[in-house]
Design an enzyme around this catalytic site. Sequence first.
Site, PDB file in Angstrom:
ATOM      1  NE  ARG A  97      50.735  48.256  55.082  1.00  0.00           N
ATOM      2  CZ  ARG A  97      50.678  48.006  53.829  1.00  0.00           C
ATOM      3  NH1 ARG A  97      49.337  47.147  53.543  1.00  0.00           N
ATOM      4  NH2 ARG A  97      51.019  47.630  52.660  1.00  0.00           N
TER       5      ARG A  97
ATOM      6  CG  HIS B 101      50.134  43.170  55.510  1.00  0.00           C
ATOM      7  ND1 HIS B 101      49.298  43.814  55.843  1.00  0.00           N
ATOM      8  CD2 HIS B 101      50.507  41.951  55.482  1.00  0.00           C
ATOM      9  CE1 HIS B 101      48.147  42.873  56.887  1.00  0.00           C
ATOM     10  NE2 HIS B 101      49.723  41.610  57.138  1.00  0.00           N
TER      11      HIS B 101
ATOM     12  CE1 TYR C 266      49.708  47.163  49.015  1.00  0.00           C
ATOM     13  CE2 TYR C 266      50.900  45.443  48.256  1.00  0.00           C
ATOM     14  CZ  TYR C 266      50.888  46.301  49.369  1.00  0.00           C
ATOM     15  OH  TYR C 266      51.016  45.869  50.647  1.00  0.00           O
TER      16      TYR C 266
END
Lengths: 325, 325, 362, 362
Positions: free
Chosen positions: D258, D262, D271
């Site tokens: 990805r 998100h 993160y």
Amino acid sequence: MSEMNMVSALNSALANLMEEDPSVVLLGEDVGKDGGVFRVTEGLFDRFGGNRVIDTPLAEAAIAGMAIGMALNGLRPVAEIQFMGFSYLTLNQMISHASRLRNRSRGRFTVPMVMRTPYGAGVKALEHHSESTESLYVQIPGLKVVVPSSPREAKGLLISAVRDPDPVVFLEPTRSYRLFKEEVEGTSFSIPLGRARTVQPGSDVTVVGWGAMMPLIAKAAEAAGSEGISCEVIDLRTLSPMDSAAVVNSVRRTGRCVIVQEAPRTCGVAAELIARINEEALLSLEAPVVRVTAPDIVVPLPQGEHYYYLNANRIYDAVKRVAAF
Amino acid sequence: MSEMNMVSALNSALANLMEEDPSVVLLGEDVGKDGGVFRVTEGLFDRFGGNRVIDTPLAEAAIAGMAIGMALNGLRPVAEIQFMGFSYLTLNQMISHASRLRNRSRGRFTVPMVMRTPYGAGVKALEHHSESTESLYVQIPGLKVVVPSSPREAKGLLISAVRDPDPVVFLEPTRSYRLFKEEVEGTSFSIPLGRARTVQPGSDVTVVGWGAMMPLIAKAAEAAGSEGISCEVIDLRTLSPMDSAAVVNSVRRTGRCVIVQEAPRTCGVAAELIARINEEALLSLEAPVVRVTAPDIVVPLPQGEHYYYLNANRIYDAVKRVAAF
Amino acid sequence: MLTDDYDPHRGRMLKVLDQNGKVVEKALEPKLDDSVLERAYRTMVLSRAADEKAVILQRQGRLGAYPPNHGQEAASMGPAMALEEGDWLVWAFRELAGLLWKGLPLLNYYLYWMGNEEGSRYPPGLNITPASIPVASQMPISVGIAYASALRSENRVTLAFCGDGGTSEGDFHEAMNVSGVLRTPNVFVVQNNQWAISVPRSRQTAAPTIAQKACAYGLKGIQVDGNDLLAMYIATKEAAERARRGEGPTLIEAYTYRMGNHTTSDDARKYRLESEAKGWELRDPISRLKAYLISRGSLDDDREKQVWSDAREAVEKAVAEAEGFPPPALEDVFQYTYAEMPSELKTEMDRLRAELRDGDKG
Amino acid sequence: MLTDDYDPHRGRMLKVLDQNGKVVEKALEPKLDDSVLERAYRTMVLSRAADEKAVILQRQGRLGAYPPNHGQEAASMGPAMALEEGDWLVWAFRELAGLLWKGLPLLNYYLYWMGNEEGSRYPPGLNITPASIPVASQMPISVGIAYASALRSENRVTLAFCGDGGTSEGDFHEAMNVSGVLRTPNVFVVQNNQWAISVPRSRQTAAPTIAQKACAYGLKGIQVDGNDLLAMYIATKEAAERARRGEGPTLIEAYTYRMGNHTTSDDARKYRLESEAKGWELRDPISRLKAYLISRGSLDDDREKQVWSDAREAVEKAVAEAEGFPPPALEDVFQYTYAEMPSELKTEMDRLRAELRDGDKG
Ligand SMILES: Cc1ncc(C[n+]2csc(CCOP(=O)(O)OP(=O)(O)O)c2C)c(N)n1
Ligand SMILES: Cc1ncc(C[n+]2csc(CCOP(=O)(O)OP(=O)(O)O)c2C)c(N)n1
Ligand SMILES: [Mg+2]
Ligand SMILES: [Mg+2]
């Protein structure tokens, strides 16, 4: 004391609780490093470590089930479900075990857990992110259901929920997360569960609501007040066990009542309140109790959300109608 | 015509449906060779084969999800969940998909499925086998909820449910499965969904119930009748969409109402009926509507079941109280 | 490690004893004291006797629907024997022998199946959770229990059971997977008794073994002869030690057989051949242990008779006690809903008390 | 069979192309017409352009929260290419390229993410289910769809997608397992993009690969380079043929990344290291296909520019159309609740219409 919005008040509550009691742990999806999708657990991973702020795999039933097991075995878990629309996956655990283990074991095993989840529409979110299905939980004996309406309320109620010996479903109004700030104590304090709060005394119409409806009700009550209709505004706060006595007592005095419910109409908390008013104060009623609720439809996607989501105008109109009946 | 109990009437309905329409399939745990734990599907595996009477692995969410997929793709699946107490595992599928696909796709995709499950207490069963949590389903827009009260009703309503273009939760009162027999057509016939049935006309008190409560109500109404209290008995039949108009109209005439609900009190169907009576017929009421329900507790194990489960005496007493108010 | 030697992908099943009680793998024979083995035998016999009695009681209308344990005694008791004081046991509903080993009074067991919640008021300090009827729902709970023990560095293990049918449930999967990620001190035992009511194992999952499901979760897995007490014991022992060392959970498939009906409400003849059960009679776990004990000289016919008569006596005593136990009072069905009874619930209770007529009591 | 040669337990990942577009396993190179490859390239580019535009629109407040597809185009489109007319595609929410290949109009896509249900009114005959937001909940549904096709002997395949995070859900497990038992004609593709919001793959499951989870269900499983269109295509092709032959379902792990956040509400820098994404930039699926096409002589710089400008034009057109699309009327949010509107609901609608003031419209 400092100015906090609801997110920071909840964060402050969790921090206080974790400092005071090593048995308090947090678990859920993205609650750790990420601090939660709404940032309610921000900073707690760094402060209390990954063993107490647990990033779980994507598995809601397991999150609920684990929390139950932790609670059975001496911890005070606070589980986060990312959105109420995903909490249905926890229902079997919550209904079949969380709510029943005390009764099943005659008090030998108890489940002092909290399941926190944001709920409600009005933030133009994706499908399943705007649910207000509190009545699924309110009808389950053995569960408690709490909905705060302001930052300070959120902190005080969450602290009580975590300290409570029974499982609590703690519903956080997404729309109110950052809606406004108020003065909130930095240290821990608690607001007792199970007691409604009279936000504003009044004599003509009792207006009852909870969570994200309270700011709308305040606006409507103010508008009504300026036209000489005195509203007694009640924040139900704990939906289960329901402090219907507070509502019934108020209605006994005012004789008129409007109940504001974000959820669809059928079998919601408003219906239960009406049933109890009917049972205990029918003869005091000078007008039918009016429910202002969402219609019995699926929450529309953002472009149609305004048909679904309540506003102060509709509450105000209902108050006027009831007052004039 | 022949004498059938509810199990054989349901079996007959399924057989008729499967003969008439090759797209009707059954699926669930033990529905095949075993014929279902209550024998509702007995003989159908042999008759229609394992491809149409599908023994699934032990996985309720998958049973519901598969039924949804089958329905999307041209079948009319009838899924059996072994007991209502295990249906909570299907709630995410039922709420998030079954009830919403029509709306989500603007009618392109529809879910003509039926989820059958036995519900209710009174048969001295194990924990989780006596649930009456219909209100979990009744509050979900997009689902229909049907509860038959007699063998003939069961057959006619199930046939309608399977032919219905929308998802139907079909709740079968465990206690009534073999309670009594009545004459039922062997061929297929249907009873429309969404319409309550006036079982007995009357003028003094409206008594409303559904499912396993109806035989108890009949007894109570008879006793009341012999004392000169004329009960209008209504079988709600379809809990969603709720034919509250039938109840409201009756209450407009009688001015008094008793609602009998096997489920615990809070946020049940009875509360919703009271809310609607309040909204539409408050001025006709000559007494508070009385709910006769289970208390808000976990269903006790058999030795304590009599505290929980209603009986004709308590209904009769309620009718007397309301009549005398 | 047994889990290496018996890697499920290679299709070998762990066995220690053959049906004649002969040790088939000398190196694996656990060193257990005679007293322990004798207690094990006594407990299995007690379980069998209590179980048979429960079926009879049900037929006589003195006990509710009941799931017989016959044939599965070793599968639940071997694992229980590998536990230490304070370890947790999370059962489903067919683990009587393991419960008895752990110390659950038979009275509790009968009371529960007789429909009295007092049966699940387990003695304080006994770390056994109540029966869990919704299939596999106990598995995620067992992970939370284990997590709590580990967080407090208690060095305790949580042993959890479910059936072969249970492995199809989402709860099973979520529990295995989360436990693998968090490396909780769990031992999971699947009692694969070949049937889930009428559904045979082959139709429950297309995987050739249950044990190999471990690999989906990064767990150790092993298939064990579930009718071989010693095999179940050593497999669980190794797994428990691994868990205690913080090296993560293990999935043990106990390959066994449900000799009876699913419950007393079921009739297995509708869906399976009686010859199948006949074949398994030859693999009875109690006979196997008996043969082993006799071959070791730790048991003889006289003592064996005594074991049985002791068991039957204990059973009769427990049944009498359970039948003499008072049924719940009205308050009992209300008072455990919450720690403190909410006032509205109190009102409901009082109203109900007033409404119930004498004749309504049952 | 590829699933044998690339048995997940042996840890090999299927690849056809390297990043320079060179075929690493000649025997595996699928024989695809230039026209098909060109269409594939166009579609991937269109997906990329539409996706980038959606992110911009969101920033401008013209579209809601949106999950970017950047980097995952091959993982959804390779499988879609292996489908035939009439086959079903069950997507999650990050499969734009596959949808476009199957024929979903961009207008639908934008309308949906702009918060209008009309977006999910897919053209009649297009067998694509609407986006499924509750993670993995679409998987059991896909099994039911496949079952229905098989029951009517339609010879159709159902291709279903979920993410690496989705594999932790009970729904994933139940679907895989039921499908294995019933041998439904399904192909399951897990887009393992290494993250589920902030949770890395390693913390999602302790299993070293997602592909090996197949063995828990008796399915065929294979790990495929998800940024390699040809590899995704041939793996799915084989799986679809197997399914069509009635030989059961396959689990394909598309190993991808990805590249973006998100969703547009997320900030991945909280993160994960930016260097990680940087590394994956070098494995971009569109560049890889481009290199392959150039090496075959099926594409040159001019045509490539044209492809991009065509894509951008199509995107602008779709956006304009979507923004010009009427918002739902009050009736629209009511009328699809049931086939026929119940009278009580009609009353609610009429009441709401009466109650809404002009200012309440948004
Ligand atoms: C969630 C759920 N679904 C269905 C049931 C009904 N039921 C009780 S036991 C059983 C079969 C269980 O099979 P298995 O897990 O193999 O355990 P066994 O009965 O063989 O010990 C079923 C379907 C249940 N108790 N819970
Ligand atoms: C049941 C459920 N739980 C939580 C969420 C919130 N959520 C949306 S996407 C996501 C992560 C999904 O990860 P993955 O399956 O890997 O798909 P990806 O986003 O990487 O494509 C989460 C937690 C959800 N949509 N559904
Ligand atoms: Mg079994
Ligand atoms: Mg992912």
